[in-house]
Write a protein that holds these residues in place. Structure first.
Motif, PDB file in Angstrom:
ATOM      1  N   SER A 145       0.832  -1.203   0.000  1.00  0.00           N
ATOM      2  CA  SER A 145       0.000   0.000   0.000  1.00  0.00           C
ATOM      3  C   SER A 145       0.871   1.260   0.000  1.00  0.00           C
ATOM      4  O   SER A 145       0.408   2.334  -0.344  1.00  0.00           O
ATOM      5  N   GLU A 169      -5.314  -0.961   4.415  1.00  0.00           N
ATOM      6  CA  GLU A 169      -4.367  -0.187   5.219  1.00  0.00           C
ATOM      7  C   GLU A 169      -5.103   0.568   6.322  1.00  0.00           C
ATOM      8  O   GLU A 169      -4.666   0.611   7.468  1.00  0.00           O
ATOM      9  N   ASP A 198      -1.943  -0.078   9.311  1.00  0.00           N
ATOM     10  CA  ASP A 198      -0.520  -0.271   9.007  1.00  0.00           C
ATOM     11  C   ASP A 198      -0.381  -0.556   7.516  1.00  0.00           C
ATOM     12  O   ASP A 198      -1.348  -0.976   6.858  1.00  0.00           O
ATOM     13  N   VAL A 199       0.820  -0.337   7.011  1.00  0.00           N
ATOM     14  CA  VAL A 199       1.094  -0.562   5.590  1.00  0.00           C
ATOM     15  C   VAL A 199       0.948  -2.056   5.292  1.00  0.00           C
ATOM     16  O   VAL A 199       1.431  -2.900   6.052  1.00  0.00           O
ATOM     17  N   GLN A 200       0.247  -2.379   4.206  1.00  0.00           N
ATOM     18  CA  GLN A 200      -0.075  -3.768   3.902  1.00  0.00           C
ATOM     19  C   GLN A 200       0.720  -4.301   2.717  1.00  0.00           C
ATOM     20  O   GLN A 200       1.060  -3.567   1.783  1.00  0.00           O
TER      21      GLN A 200
END
Lengths: 200, 589
Positions: free
Chosen positions: B238, B293, B298-300
């Motif tokens: 992401s 996300e 959190d960044v996926q």
């Protein structure tokens, strides 16, 4: 091999190690190992360097001769050779596994694993446990031909269990008897027994 | 309402979010994605109740076979495929999944449902008979290893399926059932048995997880990214996991399966290839990434497959990230209001900041430099020194204070004592898994391997600069810069946050008054010995005080100020140590 050669072999495996480490890797009582190491130093087969004992060129030659004599039967034993071939296969997997422990592939690039991703570390440790279990019967077969190899099983299990309990430096720390350290010593031992040279 | 098939099976259709304890973490995350309206291949779950029944009685519940048949019929209806038949064969994956993931559990069996008849049908569907044949081989290989627990040499890719089955029977003493339903039941039983594997038991013991919880089994339809030009597979982050830039980043491979990417047989293309080929799917994928996300804060890192223009998300998880990206994610997501400062501090480690602050070649230093050798980059970092080949000599000179670079044709355990004290290691043979590479990474030393015959041992006596990140060795000592934590706005912001949150002060310059300098104390460089040395001291510097273990010891001993530079890694270690102590405080109250 008699005790003296066994002590020299321990030095060859342990590299620059004090008497206690040499004694442990070949299974000699400490006092006996100390006595033999001092004797071998006096006769010029070892040097007692600051970081530990090391073989002299003469010591190396004598030891190589003894390997060919003592392990002639094992070198011609097809079953032992087949078990060694299985070791080699697992060895390839282990080296990849240690590499995966030390690095992260991020967006196609390899970077140092800073151990901030718990899921990655847990997955690699899980693989190490599986590799260990699949290797146990192979090591048992090898020890069937050469009983002193049994010592490595205990050392590998010890390293794995410490790593699994959270002390993850026991995976690959070169300064500890970590899984990778012990594995490498086992590999070195097998190469010497079989009179082969390591390839990468 | 979620379809229920008897006592032990639940469909995962997103209409409800069943108890994680009942369906396990994997099925739960599929259910969650479906409830967010995201496209996930249809799946059902065999609940932990079936596992506990198995653990109680030692055999699968009598009704499970019928329930599985009903579940498979539902899956057939949902996918339009046929389990164990053509013309559109339904293949499934079978995976273990407890509420908490743990080691020692059964690995995933893929492509279950393939046999001689479905192989032919799959080959026709994909227009690729070789692919179907290989899928059959991979299934039999996994089944033999995982379900039959056999040790198996690799199945010959050229042989027939009949031959593979014979090889498996010979190697394992058991045969693979012909009937896919029987295979499915055996795979389910193997998952339940793995609950009591040595490693799983030990893990539960260590973490205080009851042995009676049991695992669920997720059965999910396989999707194929190689069926036509409107099919493909890839991964999407992401945000950029290397730089941290807030733009999606990914790789895509048209008309391919995930294993084509993993095997390196094909080189993936950037995500723009997907935008060009299938713009609607590309837009849908980016929208899904944004949702995931936001939901997970959190960044996926999302694995996806496109089958006949239909997008399927296979897995999403918190993305692995390079140190610079970890920093930027934390700062940006606080600014966007996605996470709070405490969460941001928990997502950047001391080691990541040290990596960002580690010395690197100065800008412009490389261009005029003479390249002496190059090989495979094996361990990052810059090391400068005089090249020495003899390991004993390298150790002696390094211990005498000289900067040396150890150059060997190949390294072995004979060389470790020299590797410990040199500035960098360079070798002529070997690749990323060579001894030199493994040990150097472990020691945090720059290392370049496989530079070629006589390429580095011929440099003995020369002063060189080794760049472990690019795999290049330059003549002379190149200029090196050390990034400054006070010059980078992100680091400054994070330092302010960490200083406000940390339970002790970290100062670059010692205040007036008494200071304990651990460099002058025996044992001061060993963090395990600090507990005894710190008692009664308020201000400490030197030795192992800046290491994570040192910071923990300082906190436990009531130290008020640590003097160290850079400050940020120490502050982050202090915040982490405080978080570790928190549950204990809660328990004490």
């Amino acid at each position: 091999m008699n005790d003296l050669y066994l002590a020299l072999h321990g030095v060859a495996i342990k590299k620059h190690a004090p008497a206690a480490a040499v004694a442990a890797v070949v299974g000699l009582p400490l006092a006996r190992a100390e006595e033999l190491l001092q004797q071998a130093t006096a006769s010029g087969r070892l040097v007692d360097a600051q970081s530990g004992y090391a073989l002299t060129p003469a010591g190396r030659m004598i030891l190589d001769n003894e390997y060919s004599r003592a392990y002639e039967d094992l070198r011609n034993d097809a079953a032992f050779g087949a078990s060694y071939a299985r070791f080699e296969r697992v060895n390839t997997a282990l080296k990849q596994l240690i590499t995966d422990w030390q690095t992260l592939t991020i967006g196609g690039q390899q970077v140092r694993n800073d151990h901030s991703n718990a899921a990655h570390d847990a997955a690699v440790l899980d693989r190490l446990g599986a590799l260990h279990e699949s290797f146990e019967p192979v090591l048992a077969q090898l020890a069937g031909g050469l009983p002193r190899l049994t010592r490595y099983a205990a050392a590998l299990t010890n390293a794995l269990e410490r790593a699994e309990s959270g002390a993850t430096q026991w995976v690959s720390d070169a300064r500890l008897d970590s899984y990778h350290t012990v594995w490498f010593e086992l590999h070195e031992d097998l190469l010497r027994v079989l009179g082969r040279v390591r390839e990468e | 309402m979620t379809p229920i098939f008897g006592q032990y099976l639940l469909a995962i259709d997103g209409t409800s979010l069943p108890d994680r304890q009942l369906i396990g973490g994997k099925a739960w995350s599929i259910a969650r994605m479906r409830s967010l309206g995201l496209p996930v291949p249809p799946a059902f779950v065999i609940t932990t109740r079936a596992c506990t029944a198995f653990l109680d009685t030692g055999s699968l519940p009598a009704t499970l076979g019928d329930e599985l048949a009903t579940g498979m019929a539902w899956l057939e209806a949902a996918t339009g495929g046929t389990f164990g038949g053509g013309p559109r064969p339904l293949l499934v994956s079978v995976r273990s999944g407890a509420a908490v993931s743990m080691p020692g559990m059964m690995d995933t069996v893929l492509n279950l449902g393939i046999n001689d008849a479905t192989q032919t049908a799959l080959g026709e569907l994909a227009g690729d008979a070789a692919f179907a044949h290989d899928t059959h081989r991979r299934f039999l290989d996994l089944y033999a290893r995982i379900v039959l627990k056999g040790e198996l040499a690799e199945l010959d890719p050229q042989a027939t399926a009949t031959r593979w089955r014979a090889d498996i029977t010979q190697a394992t003493g058991q045969s693979v059932p012909e009937d896919p339903h029987a295979q499915l039941l055996a795979a389910v039983q193997a998952v339940f048995e793995s609950w009591n594997s040595r490693r799983a038991r030990k893990y539960r013991q260590h973490h205080g997880i009851p042995h009676t919880l049991g695992t669920a089994v997720t059965v999910q339809a396989m999707v194929f990214g190689n069926l036509d030009a409107a099919s493909g597979t890839g991964v999407l982050f992401s945000r950029n996991p290397l730089t941290g830039a807030p733009a999606p980043y990914g790789e895509y491979l048209a008309r391919a399966q995930g294993e084509d990417v993993v095997s390196g047989r094909h080189t993936p293309q950037p995500l723009s290839a997907l935008a060009q080929d299938l713009p609607r799917v590309h837009a849908e994928l980016l929208a899904a990434a944004a949702i995931l996300e936001r939901e997970n804060n959190d960044v996926q890192d999302i694995e996806f497959t496109i089958q006949h223009s239909q997008l399927y998300l296979l897995q999403t998880r918190a993305a692995k990230r390079a140190p610079a990206a970890a920093l930027r994610f934390a700062i940006d997501m606080v600014a966007e209001g996605q996470i709070d400062i405490a969460t941001a501090l928990a997502r950047v480690t001391a080691e990541q900041v040290r990596a960002v602050l580690s010395p690197c070649l100065a800008e412009g230093a490389v261009a005029p430099a003479r390249l002496l050798a190059q090989g495979e980059p094996a361990s990052q970092g810059v090391g400068i020194g005089v090249v020495v080949e003899n390991t004993d000599e390298a150790e002696r000179r390094a211990l005498a204070g000289e900067a040396v670079v150890l150059a060997r044709a190949i390294t072995s355990p004979d060389d470790v004592h020299g590797m410990l004290v040199c500035r960098a290691i360079i070798t002529e043979q070997g690749g990323a898994t060579a001894h030199a590479a493994l040990v150097s990474r472990d020691l945090g030393k720059p290392c370049v391997v496989g530079c070629g015959t006589a390429s580095v041992t011929s440099l003995v006596g020369q002063l060189v600069t080794v760049d472990g990140g690019s795999g290049k060795i330059y003549a002379g000592a190149l200029a090196v810069t050390v990034p400054d934590e006070n010059a980078d706005p992100s680091l400054v912001t994070l330092t302010q946050w960490a200083a406000a949150a940390a339970p002790l002060q970290v100062l670059a310059v010692a205040p007036p008054g008494p200071v304990l300098d651990l460099n002058t104390v025996v044992g001061g460089a060993d963090s395990t010995q600090l507990a005894g040395l710190l008692a009664g001291h308020a201000v400490v510097r030197g030795g192992a005080i800046a290491s994570p273990g040192g910071v923990r010891a300082a906190l436990a001993a009531g130290v008020k100020i640590i003097c160290a530079s850079p400050r940020l890694p120490v502050l982050l270690a202090a915040c982490e140590a405080a978080r570790e102590l928190q549950p204990q405080i809660a328990n004490d109250e």
